[in-house]
Write a protein that holds these residues in place. Structure first.
Motif, short mmCIF file in Angstrom:
data_model
loop_
_atom_site.label_atom_id
_atom_site.label_comp_id
_atom_site.label_asym_id
_atom_site.label_seq_id
_atom_site.Cartn_x
_atom_site.Cartn_y
_atom_site.Cartn_z
N ILE A 1 0.80 -1.23 0.00
CA ILE A 1 0.00 0.00 0.00
C ILE A 1 0.83 1.28 0.00
O ILE A 1 0.27 2.38 -0.06
CB ILE A 1 -0.94 0.03 1.24
CG1 ILE A 1 -0.10 0.00 2.53
CG2 ILE A 1 -1.92 -1.13 1.20
CD1 ILE A 1 -0.92 0.19 3.79
N SER A 2 2.16 1.20 0.06
CA SER A 2 2.98 2.41 0.22
C SER A 2 2.88 3.30 -1.02
O SER A 2 2.47 2.88 -2.09
CB SER A 2 4.44 2.03 0.48
OG SER A 2 4.97 1.32 -0.62
N ILE B 1 1.88 10.86 9.13
CA ILE B 1 2.24 9.86 10.15
C ILE B 1 2.54 8.54 9.46
O ILE B 1 1.78 8.11 8.58
CB ILE B 1 1.10 9.66 11.17
CG1 ILE B 1 0.71 11.00 11.80
CG2 ILE B 1 1.49 8.65 12.23
CD1 ILE B 1 -0.61 10.95 12.52
N VAL B 2 3.65 7.91 9.86
CA VAL B 2 3.94 6.57 9.37
C VAL B 2 2.86 5.63 9.91
O VAL B 2 2.53 5.68 11.10
CB VAL B 2 5.33 6.10 9.82
CG1 VAL B 2 5.60 4.68 9.33
CG2 VAL B 2 6.40 7.04 9.29
N LYS C 1 -5.15 -9.51 10.57
CA LYS C 1 -3.75 -9.87 10.45
C LYS C 1 -3.33 -10.17 9.01
O LYS C 1 -2.58 -11.11 8.73
CB LYS C 1 -3.43 -11.07 11.35
CG LYS C 1 -3.64 -10.78 12.84
CD LYS C 1 -3.27 -11.96 13.71
CE LYS C 1 -3.46 -11.62 15.19
NZ LYS C 1 -3.14 -12.76 16.07
N ILE C 2 -3.84 -9.35 8.09
CA ILE C 2 -3.40 -9.42 6.70
C ILE C 2 -1.99 -8.86 6.63
O ILE C 2 -1.69 -7.83 7.24
CB ILE C 2 -4.34 -8.62 5.77
CG1 ILE C 2 -5.79 -9.09 5.95
CG2 ILE C 2 -3.89 -8.76 4.32
CD1 ILE C 2 -6.04 -10.53 5.60
N ASN C 3 -1.12 -9.50 5.88
CA ASN C 3 0.27 -9.06 5.77
C ASN C 3 0.36 -7.80 4.91
O ASN C 3 0.17 -7.84 3.69
CB ASN C 3 1.11 -10.18 5.15
CG ASN C 3 2.59 -9.80 5.05
OD1 ASN C 3 3.02 -8.78 5.58
ND2 ASN C 3 3.35 -10.62 4.35
N LEU C 4 0.65 -6.66 5.55
CA LEU C 4 0.90 -5.40 4.85
C LEU C 4 2.43 -5.23 4.81
O LEU C 4 3.02 -4.59 5.67
CB LEU C 4 0.23 -4.24 5.58
CG LEU C 4 -1.30 -4.37 5.74
CD1 LEU C 4 -1.84 -3.27 6.64
CD2 LEU C 4 -1.98 -4.33 4.39
N SER C 5 3.04 -5.82 3.81
CA SER C 5 4.49 -6.00 3.80
C SER C 5 5.27 -4.70 3.81
O SER C 5 6.40 -4.65 4.30
CB SER C 5 4.90 -6.83 2.58
OG SER C 5 4.52 -6.17 1.39
N ASP C 6 4.70 -3.63 3.28
CA ASP C 6 5.43 -2.36 3.18
C ASP C 6 4.81 -1.27 4.06
O ASP C 6 4.99 -0.08 3.79
CB ASP C 6 5.48 -1.89 1.73
CG ASP C 6 4.09 -1.64 1.15
OD1 ASP C 6 3.10 -2.18 1.71
OD2 ASP C 6 3.98 -0.92 0.15
N ILE C 7 4.11 -1.67 5.11
CA ILE C 7 3.42 -0.69 5.94
C ILE C 7 4.38 0.27 6.63
O ILE C 7 4.04 1.41 6.93
CB ILE C 7 2.51 -1.40 6.98
CG1 ILE C 7 1.54 -0.37 7.60
CG2 ILE C 7 3.34 -2.13 8.04
CD1 ILE C 7 0.45 -0.99 8.41
N SER C 8 5.62 -0.17 6.87
CA SER C 8 6.61 0.71 7.49
C SER C 8 7.02 1.85 6.56
O SER C 8 7.60 2.84 7.00
CB SER C 8 7.84 -0.08 7.92
OG SER C 8 8.42 -0.73 6.80
N ALA D 1 4.63 3.18 4.44
CA ALA D 1 3.38 3.86 4.10
C ALA D 1 3.09 4.97 5.11
O ALA D 1 3.43 4.87 6.29
CB ALA D 1 2.23 2.85 4.07
N VAL D 2 2.45 6.04 4.63
CA VAL D 2 2.09 7.18 5.50
C VAL D 2 0.61 7.52 5.32
O VAL D 2 0.00 7.19 4.31
CB VAL D 2 2.94 8.42 5.19
CG1 VAL D 2 4.40 8.17 5.48
CG2 VAL D 2 2.75 8.87 3.75
N CYS D 3 0.08 8.15 6.34
CA CYS D 3 -1.26 8.73 6.24
C CYS D 3 -1.18 10.16 6.79
O CYS D 3 -0.20 10.54 7.43
CB CYS D 3 -2.29 7.90 6.99
SG CYS D 3 -2.01 7.79 8.79
#
Length: 655
Positions: A560-561, A598-599, A580-587, A589-591
């Motif tokens: 999602i990044s 915010i990360v 608990k879906i794997n959001l592999s690039d969440i680190s 991603a920002v909102c």
């Protein structure tokens, strides 16, 4: 006293006898490693029962007598060993594997060679990277009748003589790569009747003019300077299964043994195809054969007659100089399943074959077993429909980085006659001819338009359309494959949400729509059992939480990044997080909130905190608006009353 001593001796004899009978099976130390211990000599306290010893990566320069009667494997690689005493290995009666690579055994040849000659049961020997020349190797290989595997990588050999392996005729595997070999005398390998694997890569060999190694199954001649490979025709059965001639200077296809077992042929990174036409290449290869074998006239097409019998299943012709596709030569390979023809110079694949001698009609050739065809990075713009018709079993077609334009659905082309009428004036490709096609890669082809029913009549399971930055995807483009498609890539196409029209795809499990201008996921995907979805680098602010909830039944991975999500409109994110879906690039991603970005990993720790101020601010803003409205209303009311009073007062004066 005497009786007591006698009983002790009897006990000691009994213990020794038990050890001999059982072969040291009780509490037996099998191996010991002293690798990378900065040792300058072999430790003196080695357990005599050891079977494997690793002394690699130390600073040992001299080797004295080793008293290890049960030792089977000894690794002395990567030391500074240049002197081995003559009796060093005399007590190693069971030694079978010896690694002496990366040392300095080009010194003290007399003592070192005598030490090696004393090992009678040695099966595996590695003397790579010792700076050894021809005479040194001949000394080290004396009295090696039991040797099974030999490795001599990275030495200084220039010539292989017929005496080299005279004491090692039981060899099964020989590796002499990365030397300077330019000459191999006749009779060097032929007497080795057990030889199955021969690696001569990275040498200076210029040609193989009469290959006679009937017994060899794997031959690696890659990274030499080989210009041709010719085998004199005979009725002997060759066991060769894998031939690697990659990274050489070949101008022609190799003329292989007539009766062979060849299954894998590697010809990548050569100069095959430089001679313009297939006919020229074949005729010159046959002329070369005639010259080498001293035949005065070319009686038949030796190249084709031998290839016709070849049970090849894989051939790699990538990174050559083909400007036309060698239809006739490759169609002879009736067992061929995989063909890599990437990175050549094809612009078109034209059905340019000789007519039948008797009837005069153009022949229809076939590739009856071909399942995987890689044509990446050729500059292809046109592929003859007759060539596509020949691919009767094709499953995977890689056309990445070409100029292929898919044709619109052409249902009116029912007969072969109408198909033949398509010529170079029709510069598109009719994929509907490929009924067995399952995997198609059209990445980076500069496709302009994807028409409705483009892939109808195929059996597509995966489709890659990435990198076609100006492609228009018409409604119904995927009709006909919507029930079979499992993987779809439509990234890097500069699409907006209004441009992306996807049908219901009940088999779709992987979707990549990254690097576009999308702000919403098509609702039609709610019927797809998606396991992986990539929406990176788009214009998403939020996601439809009801759609995400529907997809989450099967979803395992989501990227999602690179979007600009609203932190306070994140019900979809909560659903994914809770399930608990794997959001592999969440680190990455920002909102955003009204205050800052915010990360998302930080936001998920306490989402209410970041949106609490946002909510309160909205409430305060609402109250402020009410107060302002009330204040203005009161002021206006007062002004109206005051105005009326003034008007009434003025009226009384007039009276």
């Amino acid at each position: 006293m005497v009786r007591h001593m006698f009983s002790n001796l009897l006990l000691l004899w009994s213990l020794c006898h038990d050890l001999h009978i059982t072969g040291l099976t009780h509490h037996e130390p099998k191996d010991q490693s002293w690798s990378n211990q900065n040792l300058y000599s072999v430790p003196l306290d080695l357990d005599v029962r050891l079977r494997r010893v690793d002394l690699s990566n130390n600073f040992i320069r001299q080797l004295q007598t080793l008293a290890l009667p049960y030792l089977e494997q000894l690794d002395l690689s990567s030391n500074q060993l240049d002197l081995i005493s003559e009796g060093a290995f005399e007590n190693l009666a069971r030694l079978e594997e010896l690694n002496l690579s990366r040392n300095a055994l080009n010194n003290n040849l007399g003592s070192n060679s005598k030490a090696l000659q004393s090992i009678s049961r040695l099966k595996t020997l590695d003397i790579s990277m010792n700076g050894l020349r021809n005479d040194a190797v001949e000394l080290y290989l004396q009295n090696k009748s039991s040797l099974d595997r030999l490795k001599m990588t990275g030495n200084a050999l220039t010539r292989l003589s017929h005496n080299l392996f005279k004491d090692s005729k039981g060899l099964r595997a020989i590796t002499i790569d990365d030397n300077r070999i330019s000459v191999i005398e006749q009779g060097t390998f032929e007497p080795l009747s057990q030889l199955e694997m021969l690696n001569l890569a990275k040498n200076n060999l210029a040609y193989i003019c009469d290959f006679k190694l009937y017994q060899v199954k794997y031959l690696n001649l890659s990274r030499n300077s080989v210009e041709f490979f010719v085998t004199r025709e005979d009725d002997q059965l060759y066991r060769l299964e894998i031939l690697d001639l990659s990274h050489n200077k070949l101008l022609y296809f190799p003329i292989v043994p007539k009766i062979n077992s060849l299954k894998h042929l590697y010809l990548q990174n050569n100069m095959v195809g430089t001679l313009n036409s297939e006919a020229t290449m074949v005729s010159e290869a046959n002329a070369l054969y005639s010259e080498i074998t001293s035949e005065r006239t070319v009686r038949k097409n030796n190249l084709h007659s031998n290839w016709r019998l070849m049970p090849l299943i894989h051939i790699d012709l990538s990174y050559n100089h083909f400007r036309s596709f060698p239809l006739e030569t490759l169609s002879l390979l009736t067992s061929l399943e995989t063909l890599n023809f990437s990175y050549n110079c094809l612009k078109n694949i034209i059905w340019n074959i000789r007519n039948d001698n008797e009837s005069g009609y153009r022949r229809q050739l076939f590739f009856p077993s071909l399942k995987y065809l890689d044509l990446q990075s050729n500059g292809l713009a046109y592929i003859s429909p007759l060539f596509l018709n020949a691919l009767t079993q094709i499953e995977t077609l890689n056309l990445q980085n070409n100029y292929v334009q898919p044709c619109a659905s052409m249902d009116h082309l029912q007969s072969s006659q109408s198909t033949q009428q398509i010529n170079l004036s029709t510069s598109c490709v009719v994929f509907g001819q490929l009924r067995t096609l399952k995997h198609l890669n059209l990445k980076e082809n500069n496709i302009k338009m994807l028409h409705p029913n483009t892939f109808q009549k195929t059996s597509l399971v995966s489709l890659n359309l990435a990198g076609n930055s100006h492609m228009v995807m018409q409604v119904g483009a995927l009709e006909g494959v919507q029930k079979t498609l499992q993987s779809l890539i439509v990234s890097e196409i500069n699409m907006t949400s209004s441009d992306l029209s996807l049908p219901c795809m009940p088999a779709l499990t992987q979707l990549n729509i990254s690097n576009n201008h999308l702000d919403m996921i098509p609702s039609s995907l709610s019927c797809s059992p998606l396991r992986e979805i990539d929406i990176r680098n788009n214009h998403f602010v939020s996601l439809n939480h009801s759609l995400i909830l529907a997809l989450s039944v099967h979803l395992n991975l989501m990227c999602i990044s690179g979007n600009y999500f609203n932190c306070c409109d994140s019900k979809w994110l909560t659903i994914l997080h809770e399930l608990k879906i794997n959001l592999s690039d969440i680190s990455d991603a920002v909102c955003f909130t009204s205050e800052s970005n915010i990360v998302m990993t930080e936001y998920l720790k306490n989402p209410s905190v970041y949106c609490l101020f946002h909510t309160k601010a909205q409430e305060i803003h609402f109250v402020q608006m009410i107060i302002i409205v009330l204040f203005v209303t009161v002021i206006l009311t007062v002004l109206i009353i005051f105005t009326r009073q003034v008007c009434c007062t003025q009226g009384s004066f007039i009276v």
